[in-house]
Design a protein around this motif. Structure first.
Motif, PDB file in Angstrom:
ATOM      1  N   LYS A  97       0.821  -1.203   0.000  1.00  0.00           N
ATOM      2  CA  LYS A  97       0.000   0.000   0.000  1.00  0.00           C
ATOM      3  C   LYS A  97       0.861   1.262   0.000  1.00  0.00           C
ATOM      4  CE  LYS A  97      -4.423  -1.319   2.075  1.00  0.00           C
ATOM      5  NZ  LYS A  97      -5.230  -0.622   1.049  1.00  0.00           N
ATOM      6  N   ALA A 100       2.633   1.816  -3.344  1.00  0.00           N
ATOM      7  CA  ALA A 100       1.684   2.306  -4.357  1.00  0.00           C
ATOM      8  C   ALA A 100       1.375   3.778  -4.122  1.00  0.00           C
ATOM      9  CB  ALA A 100       0.402   1.477  -4.311  1.00  0.00           C
ATOM     10  N   GLU A 101       1.250   4.159  -2.857  1.00  0.00           N
ATOM     11  CA  GLU A 101       0.981   5.554  -2.529  1.00  0.00           C
ATOM     12  C   GLU A 101       2.157   6.442  -2.930  1.00  0.00           C
ATOM     13  OE1 GLU A 101      -0.117   8.340   1.376  1.00  0.00           O
ATOM     14  OE2 GLU A 101       0.121   6.168   1.592  1.00  0.00           O
ATOM     15  N   SER A 103       4.385   5.866  -5.283  1.00  0.00           N
ATOM     16  CA  SER A 103       4.427   5.944  -6.748  1.00  0.00           C
ATOM     17  C   SER A 103       3.384   6.909  -7.285  1.00  0.00           C
ATOM     18  CB  SER A 103       4.214   4.557  -7.358  1.00  0.00           C
ATOM     19  OG  SER A 103       5.267   3.680  -7.002  1.00  0.00           O
ATOM     20  N   ARG A 104       2.217   6.893  -6.687  1.00  0.00           N
ATOM     21  CA  ARG A 104       1.136   7.775  -7.133  1.00  0.00           C
ATOM     22  C   ARG A 104       1.502   9.245  -6.918  1.00  0.00           C
ATOM     23  NH1 ARG A 104      -2.299   5.405  -4.477  1.00  0.00           N
ATOM     24  NH2 ARG A 104      -2.555   6.762  -2.678  1.00  0.00           N
TER      25      ARG A 104
END
Length: 207
Positions: A97, A100-101, A103-104
Motif C-alpha cells: 500500500k 503504491a501511494e 508511486s502515485r
C-alpha cells in the motif's frame, strides 16, 4: 526523489516529527494508517478470526485492534509466535500500500517522502529509504506521552521490549533529531534538518 524513514523509541514523537516534515512539503507514508486499512480487508479479518476466534471482531464486523493486541501483548509478555504470525500477515500488505501511494504521489511531482513506520528497522523497511532519521526522546518523556495515551507502565514496557533497543536503533540511523523539549522545539529541529539535508538534495536533483 528522496525517501526518509523515521524511527525512535516508543512514544518518542515520530508522528509529530512527520507532521512537521509535511508542513515543509513532504508526503508522509503512514504505516499505522495503512495498517488500519489492511485490518479492514475481509481476507485479513477472516485469517485473524481463524487464528484467534470471533471475539476479536466487533458487533459491526470490524477487527478490534485492542483485542488483537492482547493476543500479542498478553499478561505474560510478548508472544513471539503470535507477533510473527501477525507481522507476516500484515507487513507485506502494508508495504505494498505504501509503495503504491509513493508511486502515485511521485507521478504528481512530489519529491520528498517520510516513511513513518513503528517497526521500520525491525521489519527491514529501511531498504526502501535513502536514509533514516532517529527521533531521540528521554525515557521519562516517552513514558509520560504513553501514559497520556492511556497506556499503563506495563503496557509501555511490553511494547518497548517488542522493539529493538534504543541504542541499536540510534546506531543504525543516519541522523538524530532531538525531541526533549516543546512542540516548537521539535518543529525547529525538523526545519533545521530540512535546510541542511533535504533542500540541498532537492536542489541538486533539479540541476
Amino acid at each position: 526523489m528522496l525517501t526518509l524513514g523515521l524511527t525512535g523509541g516508543v512514544a518518542s514523537g515520530k508522528s509529530l516529527a512527520a507532521k512537521f516534515f509535511a508542513e515543509l512539503g513532504a508526503v508522509v507514508l503512514d504505516a499505522d494508517r495503512a495498517g488500519h486499512e489492511v485490518f479492514s480487508e475481509p481476507e485479513v479479518r477472516d485469517v485473524l478470526v481463524d487464528r484467534w476466534g470471533p471475539e476479536i471482531v466487533t458487533p459491526s464486523g470490524e477487527v478490534n485492534r485492542a483485542a488483537v493486541a492482547k493476543q500479542v501483548f498478553g499478561d505474560s509478555g510478548v508472544s513471539r509466535t503470535e507477533r510473527k504470525f501477525l507481522e507476516d500477515l500484515l507487513h507485506p500488505r502494508i508495504r505494498a500500500k505504501l509503495e503504491a501511494e509513493r508511486s502515485r504521489h511521485a507521478a504528481q511531482g512530489i519529491r520528498v517522502f517520510i516513511l513513518d513506520a513503528p517497526l521500520l528497522l525491525e521489519s527491514g523497511w529501511e531498504s526502501a529509504c535513502d536514509g533514516v532519521v532517529f527521533v531521540d526522546a528521554p525515557k521519562g518523556f516517552r513514558q509520560s506521552r504513553a501514559a497520556a495515551r492511556g497506556w499503563s507502565v506495563e503496557q509501555f514496557a511490553q511494547r518497548e521490549m517488542a522493539q529493538w533497543p534504543i541504542e541499536r536503533k540510534r546506531e543504525r540511523s543516519d541522523w538524530v533529531i532531538s525531541n526533549a523539549g516543546t512542540f516548537e522545539d521539535l518543529r525547529e529541529q525538523v526545519r533545521e534538518f530540512w535546510q541542511a539535508q533535504v533542500s540541498p538534495r532537492i536542489l541538486a536533483e533539479s540541476e
